[in-house]
Design a protein around this motif. Structure first.
Motif: not given
Length: 164
Positions: A15-16, A68-75, A77-81, A85-88
């Motif tokens: 993400r970073a 940025v979309s990838l970083a949002r998905m990785l955030a 994932v970091m929360r266990g999600q 649906p939002a991650a995918t």
């Protein structure tokens, strides 16, 4: 959660990196547009430096939006999600923007050259597609397919939760 710590660490690092590159790419393209032609060489299909920089800026903005979309998905994932649906959705948007950037990197230089030739009445249009372009197009398509697989995994996870 202890088993997912390496995944969280990896997601944090990716993400970073994604956010740093998302900021850096448009800045580099903008610098290429503003720098004197003698200082910068832009590889954008035999275009004058300013036009090549404009194409590079357009492509880099697509890539930055995807990152940025990838970083949002990785955030998420970091929360266990992982398969939320939002991650995918964020991953699918990343894959689509990567694919669009690859297409734009091939098509925009040709369109600009054609416009310059039509306006000036001289010169030629060079269509340049190399192995990097083909691999990037393939990678974008594969990532979009993987995003669709993630959508299916999210649907199956939701089905399994509703059964229990």
């Amino acid at each position: 959660m202890a088993n997912s710590m390496p995944l969280v660490r990896l997601a944090r690092g990716l993400r970073a990196a994604a956010l740093a590159i998302a900021v850096l790419l448009p800045l580099l393209a903008l610098a290429a547009m503003l720098a004197p032609a003698a200082m910068v060489e832009v590889h954008a299909g035999h275009l004058p430096c300013a036009w090549g920089g404009a194409v590079a800026l357009a492509v880099s903005l697509l890539l930055a939006a995807g990152l940025v979309s990838l970083a949002r998905m990785l955030a998420l994932v970091m929360r266990g999600q992982v398969f939320a649906p939002a991650a995918t959705r964020h991953f699918r948007r990343f894959a689509l923007l990567l694919l669009l950037a690859a297409v734009a990197g091939v098509v925009l230089p040709v369109l600009v050259q054609a416009g310059l030739v039509a306006a000036g009445g001289r010169g030629t249009v060079v269509i340049g597609i190399d192995d990097r372009d083909l691999v990037t197009l393939l990678l974008g398509g594969v990532l979009f397919f993987v995003a669709r697989l993630f959508d299916e995994a999210a649907r199956l996870e939701e089905d399994s939760r509703s059964i229990v």
